[in-house]
Design an enzyme around this catalytic site. Structure first.
Site, PDB file in Angstrom:
ATOM      1  N   ALA A  11      44.244  40.678  47.928  1.00 15.42           N
ATOM      2  CA  ALA A  11      45.430  40.345  48.717  1.00 15.42           C
ATOM      3  C   ALA A  11      44.452  39.214  49.824  1.00 15.42           C
ATOM      4  O   ALA A  11      45.454  38.469  50.540  1.00 15.42           O
ATOM      5  CB  ALA A  11      45.899  41.513  49.884  1.00 15.42           C
ATOM      6  N   VAL A  62      37.944  45.245  41.673  1.00 17.88           N
ATOM      7  CA  VAL A  62      38.937  46.208  41.039  1.00 17.88           C
ATOM      8  C   VAL A  62      37.925  47.011  40.082  1.00 17.88           C
ATOM      9  O   VAL A  62      38.431  47.810  39.301  1.00 17.88           O
ATOM     10  CB  VAL A  62      40.084  45.904  40.919  1.00 17.88           C
ATOM     11  CG1 VAL A  62      40.606  45.591  42.286  1.00 17.88           C
ATOM     12  CG2 VAL A  62      39.966  44.994  40.364  1.00 17.88           C
ATOM     13  N   TYR A 154      43.678  36.378  27.996  1.00 19.86           N
ATOM     14  CA  TYR A 154      44.594  36.338  29.676  1.00 19.86           C
ATOM     15  C   TYR A 154      45.681  36.870  28.642  1.00 19.86           C
ATOM     16  O   TYR A 154      46.132  37.851  29.052  1.00 19.86           O
ATOM     17  CB  TYR A 154      45.372  34.492  29.988  1.00 19.86           C
ATOM     18  CG  TYR A 154      46.249  34.876  31.561  1.00 19.86           C
ATOM     19  CD1 TYR A 154      45.196  35.785  32.617  1.00 19.86           C
ATOM     20  CD2 TYR A 154      46.854  34.735  31.195  1.00 19.86           C
ATOM     21  CE1 TYR A 154      45.950  35.593  33.618  1.00 19.86           C
ATOM     22  CE2 TYR A 154      48.047  34.980  32.812  1.00 19.86           C
ATOM     23  CZ  TYR A 154      47.505  35.513  33.838  1.00 19.86           C
ATOM     24  OH  TYR A 154      48.241  35.244  34.647  1.00 19.86           O
ATOM     25  N   ILE A 187      53.283  30.026  39.221  1.00 17.72           N
ATOM     26  CA  ILE A 187      53.389  29.778  40.719  1.00 17.72           C
ATOM     27  C   ILE A 187      52.028  29.357  41.555  1.00 17.72           C
ATOM     28  O   ILE A 187      51.110  28.661  40.683  1.00 17.72           O
ATOM     29  CB  ILE A 187      53.055  31.420  41.159  1.00 17.72           C
ATOM     30  CG1 ILE A 187      54.248  32.449  40.185  1.00 17.72           C
ATOM     31  CG2 ILE A 187      53.363  31.843  42.425  1.00 17.72           C
ATOM     32  CD1 ILE A 187      55.285  32.124  40.311  1.00 17.72           C
TER      33      ILE A 187
HETATM   34  P1  NAP Z   1      44.580  33.649  42.777  1.00 15.30           P
HETATM   35  O1  NAP Z   1      45.218  32.868  43.529  1.00 15.30           O
HETATM   36  O2  NAP Z   1      43.394  32.734  41.760  1.00 15.30           O
HETATM   37  O3  NAP Z   1      44.273  35.147  43.485  1.00 15.30           O
HETATM   38  C1  NAP Z   1      43.586  35.436  42.842  1.00 15.30           C
HETATM   39  C2  NAP Z   1      43.073  37.274  43.744  1.00 15.30           C
HETATM   40  O4  NAP Z   1      42.470  37.969  43.300  1.00 15.30           O
HETATM   41  C3  NAP Z   1      41.877  36.222  45.077  1.00 15.30           C
HETATM   42  O5  NAP Z   1      42.715  37.612  46.234  1.00 15.30           O
HETATM   43  C4  NAP Z   1      41.195  37.358  44.021  1.00 15.30           C
HETATM   44  O6  NAP Z   1      40.108  38.067  45.429  1.00 15.30           O
HETATM   45  C5  NAP Z   1      41.560  38.741  43.676  1.00 15.30           C
HETATM   46  N1  NAP Z   1      40.308  38.389  42.329  1.00 15.30           N
HETATM   47  C6  NAP Z   1      39.759  38.145  41.852  1.00 15.30           C
HETATM   48  N2  NAP Z   1      39.038  38.946  40.793  1.00 15.30           N
HETATM   49  C7  NAP Z   1      38.719  40.544  41.555  1.00 15.30           C
HETATM   50  C8  NAP Z   1      38.297  41.185  41.610  1.00 15.30           C
HETATM   51  N3  NAP Z   1      37.529  41.841  40.280  1.00 15.30           N
HETATM   52  N4  NAP Z   1      38.405  42.692  42.480  1.00 15.30           N
HETATM   53  C9  NAP Z   1      39.380  41.818  43.439  1.00 15.30           C
HETATM   54  N5  NAP Z   1      40.003  41.256  43.745  1.00 15.30           N
HETATM   55  C10 NAP Z   1      39.699  40.489  42.954  1.00 15.30           C
HETATM   56  O7  NAP Z   1      45.788  34.002  41.786  1.00 15.30           O
HETATM   57  P2  NAP Z   1      47.515  34.342  42.137  1.00 15.30           P
HETATM   58  O8  NAP Z   1      47.795  33.237  40.954  1.00 15.30           O
HETATM   59  O9  NAP Z   1      47.558  34.387  43.542  1.00 15.30           O
HETATM   60  O10 NAP Z   1      47.634  35.788  41.333  1.00 15.30           O
HETATM   61  C11 NAP Z   1      47.525  36.586  41.441  1.00 15.30           C
HETATM   62  C12 NAP Z   1      47.452  37.982  39.460  1.00 15.30           C
HETATM   63  O11 NAP Z   1      49.032  37.089  40.010  1.00 15.30           O
HETATM   64  C13 NAP Z   1      47.327  37.704  38.989  1.00 15.30           C
HETATM   65  O12 NAP Z   1      46.839  39.108  38.770  1.00 15.30           O
HETATM   66  C14 NAP Z   1      47.433  36.538  37.982  1.00 15.30           C
HETATM   67  O13 NAP Z   1      47.645  36.224  36.682  1.00 15.30           O
HETATM   68  C15 NAP Z   1      49.053  37.058  38.053  1.00 15.30           C
HETATM   69  N6  NAP Z   1      50.061  35.695  37.555  1.00 15.30           N
HETATM   70  C16 NAP Z   1      49.885  34.430  38.184  1.00 15.30           C
HETATM   71  C17 NAP Z   1      50.032  33.114  37.865  1.00 15.30           C
HETATM   72  C18 NAP Z   1      51.062  32.096  38.342  1.00 15.30           C
HETATM   73  O14 NAP Z   1      50.697  31.166  38.452  1.00 15.30           O
HETATM   74  N7  NAP Z   1      49.416  31.881  39.760  1.00 15.30           N
HETATM   75  C19 NAP Z   1      51.267  33.751  36.787  1.00 15.30           C
HETATM   76  C20 NAP Z   1      51.569  34.494  36.777  1.00 15.30           C
HETATM   77  C21 NAP Z   1      50.633  35.952  37.111  1.00 15.30           C
HETATM   78  P3  NAP Z   1      38.088  37.302  45.800  1.00 15.30           P
HETATM   79  O15 NAP Z   1      39.351  35.594  46.079  1.00 15.30           O
HETATM   80  O16 NAP Z   1      38.424  37.634  47.320  1.00 15.30           O
HETATM   81  O17 NAP Z   1      37.570  37.146  44.798  1.00 15.30           O
END
Ligand code: NAP
Length: 246
Positions: A11, A62, A154, A187
Site C-alpha cells: 500500500a 509478504v 508474471y 494501469i
Molecule cells: P507498484 O506501483 O510497482 O507498487 C507495488 C507495490 O507492491 C509497492 O507498494 C511495493 O511495496 C509492494 N511490494 C512489492 N513486493 C512486496 C513484498 N515482498 N512485500 C510487501 N510489499 C511488496 O505496482 P502497482 O501497479 O500498484 O501493482 C499493484 C498490483 O497490481 C500488483 O499485484 C500488480 O501485479 C497488479 N497489476 C498492476 C497492473 C498495472 O498495470 N500497474 C496491471 C495489472 C495488475 P514497497 O515499494 O514498499 O516495497
C-alpha cells in the site's frame, strides 16, 4: 462510522496506496503494508490521519511468514478485527522465457503466490474463521487471464492467483468468507514505467475506452467487492481493463 478493518498489502505505492486511501476515507481502519518504501507509507499514514482516518503502517515482506504473522497480530491488537484482506503486493518482469532463471521464477512465486498464501492463511487462522466472516480480494492481472508474451513468469503466477481465488471461494463460502480477484489491464503506476510513449499509445489504440486505467479504477472496484453491495459475489475474477480483453 464503520468499525471494520482492512489490510492492504503493497500500500506504499500505486494501486495499493489508492486502495488504502479509499477504504480509509470510507471509514475502514486500514493497515498500510509496505516493504521497502517506508517514507511513502508514512506520508500516506500522515495524510489519512489528517483527514481523521484510523490507519497505521506495518513493514512486512509478504513472502516471509514471520513478518506477515507479526503484521496480522499487530493489526488485531490495534484494530480488534480483520474484515478485509487485499492481496495487492506485486512485482513484474519482462524477459524472454528462455532468459528466465530459476531464481527469477522463485522470486515471482515468493512475492505473488507465497505472499498471497501467507497473508490470507494468517488472517484466516488468527481471526476470520473464528469470526465466521471475512472478505479476501486478490489483485491478479489481465495477463493472468490471457497471458503476455515476455511475461510468462508474471502470467504464470497471476494465473495461479485466479486458481487460488476460485478454489478458496468454494472452501470458504460455508464460513461466510468471500474470495474474489480483480484483473486490471494497463494501469498508470510505477509498474509500467518501462513502457515508452510509443508502446503506451499502441496499447491505448487497442483499448475501446480510449485510455489506460488509473489507480482509482481499481481501488473503487476493491471498495465495491469489500462492501455488502457485492454480498452474493464470490469466486469471481472481475476484469477492469477498458475493454482491452473482453
Ligand atoms: P507498484 O506501483 O510497482 O507498487 C507495488 C507495490 O507492491 C509497492 O507498494 C511495493 O511495496 C509492494 N511490494 C512489492 N513486493 C512486496 C513484498 N515482498 N512485500 C510487501 N510489499 C511488496 O505496482 P502497482 O501497479 O500498484 O501493482 C499493484 C498490483 O497490481 C500488483 O499485484 C500488480 O501485479 C497488479 N497489476 C498492476 C497492473 C498495472 O498495470 N500497474 C496491471 C495489472 C495488475 P514497497 O515499494 O514498499 O516495497
Amino acid at each position: 462510522m464503520l468499525s471494520k478493518t482492512a489490510i492492504v498489502t503493497g500500500a506504499s505505492r500505486g494501486i495499493g496506496r489508492q486502495t488504502a486511501k479509499e477504504l480509509a476515507i470510507k471509514g475502514y481502519n486500514v493497515c498500510i503494508n509496505y516493504n521497502s518504501s517506508k517514507n511513502e507509507a508514512e506520508d500516506l499514514k500522515n495524510e489519512l490521519i489528517s483527514y481523521g482516518c484510523n490507519v497505521d503502517v506495518f513493514k512486512a515482506d509478504v513472502s516471509i511468514r514471520k513478518e506477515v504473522d507479526d503484521m496480522i497480530d499487530y493489526s488485531l491488537r490495534k484494530f480488534r478485527s480483520i474484515d478485509v484482506v487485499v492481496n495487492n503486493a506485486g512485482i513484474c518482469e519482462y524477459k524472454l522465457f528462455t532468459d528466465v532463471t530459476e531464481n527469477d521464477l522463485r522470486k515471482m512465486f515468493d512475492t505473488t503466490i507465497l505472499g498471497t498464501f501467507n497473508v490470507t492463511q494468517s488472517a484466516l487462522k488468527k481471526y476470520m474463521l473464528r469470526n465466521h466472516s471475512g472478505n479476501i480480494i486478490n489483485i491478479t492481472s489481465m495477463w493472468g487471464v490471457v497471458g503476455a508474451s515476455c511475461e510468462t513468469n508474471y502470467s504464470t503466477m497471476k494465473s495461479g492467483i485466479i486458481g487460488l481465488t476460485k478454489a478458496l471461494a468454494k472452501e470458504l463460502g460455508p464460513s461466510n468468507i468471500r474470495v474474489n480477484a480483480i484483473a486490471p489491464g494497463i494501469i498508470d503506476t510505477d509498474m509500467n514505467n518501462n513502457l515508452n510513449r510509443e508502446e503506451l499509445s499502441e496499447f491505448v489504440s487497442n483499448i475501446p475506452i480510449g485510455r489506460i486505467g488509473n489507480v482509482e479504477d481499481v481501488a473503487q472496484l476493491v471498495c465495491f467487492l469489500a462492501s455488502d453491495l457485492s454480498s452474493y459475489i464470490t469466486g469471481q475474477v472481475i476484469n477492469t481493463n477498458g475493454g482491452y480483453i473482453v
